[in-house]
Design an enzyme around this catalytic site. Structure first.
Site, PDB file in Angstrom:
ATOM      1  N   LYS A  64      -3.858 -29.579  27.373  1.00 32.65           N
ATOM      2  CA  LYS A  64      -4.410 -29.852  26.045  1.00 32.65           C
ATOM      3  C   LYS A  64      -4.829 -28.588  25.295  1.00 32.65           C
ATOM      4  CE  LYS A  64      -4.112 -34.339  26.436  1.00 32.65           C
ATOM      5  NZ  LYS A  64      -3.203 -35.134  25.569  1.00 32.65           N
TER       6      LYS A  64
ATOM      7  N   LYS B 226      -1.871 -25.982  19.883  1.00 33.64           N
ATOM      8  CA  LYS B 226      -1.074 -25.969  21.108  1.00 33.64           C
ATOM      9  C   LYS B 226       0.215 -25.181  20.885  1.00 33.64           C
ATOM     10  CE  LYS B 226      -2.859 -30.569  22.124  1.00 33.64           C
ATOM     11  NZ  LYS B 226      -2.556 -31.999  22.000  1.00 33.64           N
TER      12      LYS B 226
ATOM     13  N   GLU C   2       4.807 -36.025  20.762  1.00 34.39           N
ATOM     14  CA  GLU C   2       5.444 -36.902  19.791  1.00 34.39           C
ATOM     15  C   GLU C   2       4.604 -36.999  18.524  1.00 34.39           C
ATOM     16  OE1 GLU C   2       8.180 -40.162  21.945  1.00 34.39           O
ATOM     17  OE2 GLU C   2       6.028 -40.527  22.177  1.00 34.39           O
TER      18      GLU C   2
END
Length: 217
Positions: free
Chosen positions: A14, A74, A165
């Protein structure tokens, strides 16, 4: 290699440490996993874009605005980001390139064997395009086979990963000029190493009991 140990220890990262980069040899192994991933009738309906430079990652991160903004760090902090793309169509040129490559790689003992393979692949492609009308869905399924190989391979190499996604695929298509290449983005995967801010690294892994999801007959 204990595959069960890898499966039970890998996790979705994460938060990435921007100071740590993946060794080039490991990246080459992961590229090989993507290239050699299985696909239905060896259709290989994919293209993989690997972003490793700050400029390349920023092109992708800049598309992650609004409700997808949480994924931008990220992308920026990962060592590498893979854009897993699908071909917009499996046209005759692609089908011909596949059978030519198989022939060059020595897969056919006779010309008849070559014709059989080409005709079978064309049949299934046309079936999904013209009768079932689900060619995009069928080809996207193949992308997720490659994604699974990438995630497991990364874990085996000690590389952390985060499939995403939560993206604006159309914005990524535009930013990378994918439509002109006959491609479209399906999913992203960030690769690198967990930072101290990765809360998921401290959480126990959770799955339904084996008896709930596995039956034997």
């Amino acid at each position: 290699m204990n595959v069960a140990e890898i499966a039970t220890s890998r996790r979705t990262c994460k938060a990435f440490d921007p100071s740590r980069k993946i060794d080039p040899a490991a990246i080459e192994q992961l590229k090989t996993l993507l290239r050699f991933a299985p696909s239905s009738v060896n259709s290989q309906p994919w293209h993989f874009i690997v972003a490793s430079t700050a400029e390349g990652k920023e092109k992708i991160a800049a598309t992650l605005a609004g409700r997808f903004e949480y994924n931008a760090p990220k992308v920026r902090n990962a060592s590498h980001v893979v854009v897993l793309c699908v071909r917009r169509d499996l046209d005759d040129a692609h089908l011909q390139a596949l059978v030519d490559q198989e022939d060059a790689d020595g897969r056919f003992a006779t010309p008849e064997a070559r014709d059989t393979q080409h005709n079978a692949r064309s049949f299934y492609t046309n079936l999904h395009r013209d009768q079932l009308n689900d060619l995009p869905r069928w080809t996207e399924k193949q992308i997720y086979i490659a994604l699974g190989a990438l995630l497991f391979g990364a874990a085996a190499l000690g590389v952390d990963a985060c499939p995403m996604e939560g993206i604006d695929a159309a914005a990524i298509d535009a930013a990378l000029g994918l439509e002109a290449q006959g491609l479209r983005c399906v999913v992203l995967t960030a690769l690198g190493y967990s930072s101290a801010d990765d809360f998921n690294a401290r959480l126990p892994k959770s799955r339904l009991p084996a008896a709930t999801v596995i039956s034997e007959i």
